[in-house]
Design an enzyme around this catalytic site. Sequence first.
Site, PDB file in Angstrom:
ATOM      1  N   ASP A  49      -0.913  -2.723   6.310  1.00 34.82           N
ATOM      2  CA  ASP A  49      -1.336  -2.008   5.067  1.00 34.82           C
ATOM      3  C   ASP A  49      -0.414  -1.087   4.599  1.00 34.82           C
ATOM      4  O   ASP A  49      -0.234  -1.035   3.351  1.00 34.82           O
ATOM      5  CB  ASP A  49      -2.987  -1.165   5.245  1.00 34.82           C
ATOM      6  N   ASN A  93      -4.424  -7.608   1.512  1.00 36.93           N
ATOM      7  CA  ASN A  93      -5.798  -7.455   1.788  1.00 36.93           C
ATOM      8  C   ASN A  93      -5.873  -5.858   1.976  1.00 36.93           C
ATOM      9  O   ASN A  93      -6.927  -5.141   2.836  1.00 36.93           O
ATOM     10  CB  ASN A  93      -6.506  -8.193   2.883  1.00 36.93           C
ATOM     11  N   ASP A 317     -16.482   3.290   9.026  1.00 38.22           N
ATOM     12  CA  ASP A 317     -15.588   2.209   9.806  1.00 38.22           C
ATOM     13  C   ASP A 317     -15.926   2.269  11.251  1.00 38.22           C
ATOM     14  O   ASP A 317     -15.906   1.420  11.859  1.00 38.22           O
ATOM     15  CB  ASP A 317     -13.935   2.577   9.511  1.00 38.22           C
ATOM     16  N   GLU A 345     -13.221  -5.522   4.164  1.00 39.36           N
ATOM     17  CA  GLU A 345     -12.313  -6.519   4.311  1.00 39.36           C
ATOM     18  C   GLU A 345     -13.146  -7.935   4.366  1.00 39.36           C
ATOM     19  O   GLU A 345     -12.557  -9.128   4.141  1.00 39.36           O
ATOM     20  CB  GLU A 345     -11.690  -6.494   5.711  1.00 39.36           C
ATOM     21  N   HIS A 389      -9.576  -6.746  10.762  1.00 38.91           N
ATOM     22  CA  HIS A 389      -8.883  -6.076  11.960  1.00 38.91           C
ATOM     23  C   HIS A 389     -10.146  -5.417  12.769  1.00 38.91           C
ATOM     24  O   HIS A 389     -10.033  -5.315  14.023  1.00 38.91           O
ATOM     25  CB  HIS A 389      -7.914  -5.102  11.561  1.00 38.91           C
ATOM     26  N   ARG A 390     -11.006  -4.702  12.195  1.00 37.70           N
ATOM     27  CA  ARG A 390     -12.058  -4.213  12.871  1.00 37.70           C
ATOM     28  C   ARG A 390     -13.187  -4.909  13.706  1.00 37.70           C
ATOM     29  O   ARG A 390     -13.383  -4.732  14.797  1.00 37.70           O
ATOM     30  CB  ARG A 390     -12.914  -3.159  12.300  1.00 37.70           C
ATOM     31  N   LYS A 415      -3.267  -5.370  10.741  1.00 41.61           N
ATOM     32  CA  LYS A 415      -3.402  -4.515   9.470  1.00 41.61           C
ATOM     33  C   LYS A 415      -3.300  -2.939   9.824  1.00 41.61           C
ATOM     34  O   LYS A 415      -2.861  -2.313   8.951  1.00 41.61           O
ATOM     35  CB  LYS A 415      -4.739  -5.104   8.997  1.00 41.61           C
TER      36      LYS A 415
END
Length: 650
Positions: A49, A93, A317, A345, A389-390, A415
């Site tokens: 990012d 993204n 998040d 995402e 990623h999460r 990311k």
Amino acid sequence: MEFLDLPPMLGAAGSVRLPGSKSISNRVLLLAALAEGETEIRDLLSSDDVERMLEALQALGVRWMRRGDSLDYVVQGAGGPFPVKQADLFLGNAGTAFRPLTAALALSGGEYRLSGVPRMHERPIGDLVEALRQLGADITCTANEGYPPLLLKPATIRPGGVVRVRGDVSSQFLTALLMALPLTGVETTVEVVGELISKPYIAITLEMMARFGVKVEQQGWERFVVPGGARYRSPGAVFVEGDASSASYFLAAGAIGGGPVRVEGVGRTSIQGDVRFAEALEQLGARITMGDNWIEAAAPACGRLSAFDLDLNHIPDAAMTLAVAALFADGPCRLRNIASWRVKETDRIAAMAIELRKVGAEVEEGADYLCVTPPASLLPAAIDTYDDHRMAMCFSLVSLGGCRVRINDPKCVNKTFPGYFDDFAKVAQPVPVIAIDGPSASGKGTVAERVAAALGWQVLDSGSLYRIVALAAMRAGVALDDEAGVAAIAATLPARFEAGRVLLGDDDVTTDIRSEACSAGASRVAALPAVREALLGRQRDYRMGPGLVADGRDMGSVVFPDAAIKIFLTASAEARAERRYKQLMEKGLPANMQSLLDDLRERDARDAARPVAPLMKLPDAALLDTTELDVEGAVAFVLDLVRGRGLVAG
């Protein structure tokens, strides 16, 4: 697809230094680019990012420099709108780059095209576009109205206006507006329509703008006034805090895996709202301690997290981590007010529901909530990560449930946290494995059993598994050439090895699997690729706390390549033939020494010539030659290694 296999973990303890905050990193880069003067940014996040933002700023004429191999950067501010007035930007993204740049470029007096990966083109941006159009911006959605890609042309600013923007889809829309409005030079009031979600992220934005000299007048969470004539000015140096969202995985690991686990880089003085994840964990019973720049988590005194029903709108998040932590709670858990997950995402509500079900949870999915009921025991699964990623980082925590887990596309963590899995390995303690490989009749099975008994660990006699599969298939009436049918049996084979006995369910089959029919059947099923693949997973399922001793011919090379101790146990062919001869004679069975010796030599040659995982001593394996050594001596050799590696006390 690339994947990463995580073994079952015994627990988690230790400390981790967090990477820089993504939210702060991209905010401070943009503000430094628009400011007057030079800004030194220290501890900037190294991630995809941030790379997209740096690339975009460079293309827009903003000069920046990295100090050697450090994470410190120097940005020469443009002192207003971007100097380059025409650019075509690809932002991947990276929502934290795409949304703020959209607003800043719309007010920079140039012509710009903004695009990203296909998922970015599915993420709504219409509310931000509409708000900018209220100011006089000229923005065209070139494919679908309300979504990227975008074409931006010079704006005709309407002074003294009031701009309305929805607050219930993404806080990044309000953040983007607020950071860009000083470029207009006129006072502008932003009114939030609907409930403002993720308020702590707006607090970060206001704090960062103030550091760069623009004080926004805040009237609750409904109205924000950006003063006319405001200009960004460099504060000189800015330190980027550790990422509070990333802290959530390690704090949860401490709460689930015993702990304590400490994260360094965020604490009670943090400006990030996601530090409140620690408060949520505390409500679940976790023991939380906190300093100015660190947070520590340990498991509840009772050992298990409490079920919860929480409104998580303020930490969307970090809330994802709680969805996986729910697997370790003592009852059903509800995560409420998380509608913003739908436009991240990936559609995180849908994705989380799918993947939680794979590991055995019951999941109820709503428009803005998830209800997760944990299973009695977790199931091994391959987790799809949806280029998110999460998802990858959250589901690593499943391994703390004594269950192996495969993370597909693990590099998606780049990311925000490229080193995540390395840091996770620093605090998570895998269930230890002793892999004993060697040629036929070398005594590895006997040694493995006695070592396991001495340690109180599990034992795996891999050499018997194909025989057991053949026996189970024949008993179930499944043809031995029915690859899918036999593989299904192999995948859930209820086989156990206890005190020298082989059990299929509750049935002692120690003698049955040595029959001629089982021997022939074992050779047939071993030739089926699907059966071999199923048994690979089944063998790995024997890895349970407090540890496993596994013997075979490819334990250290294929099945448990990460084994803490690898041993190649061998003996001369003559010694092995003599041992086999004595065993057969004691059982009253006919035996011929020369035939046994010839058979062992042929097996050795076949095993060494196998195209896949040929039998050999691995470079990281200890050689144990038992030609002149009795069983007690061999067991003592292994136990000394175990104690020397610190796998057991004493």
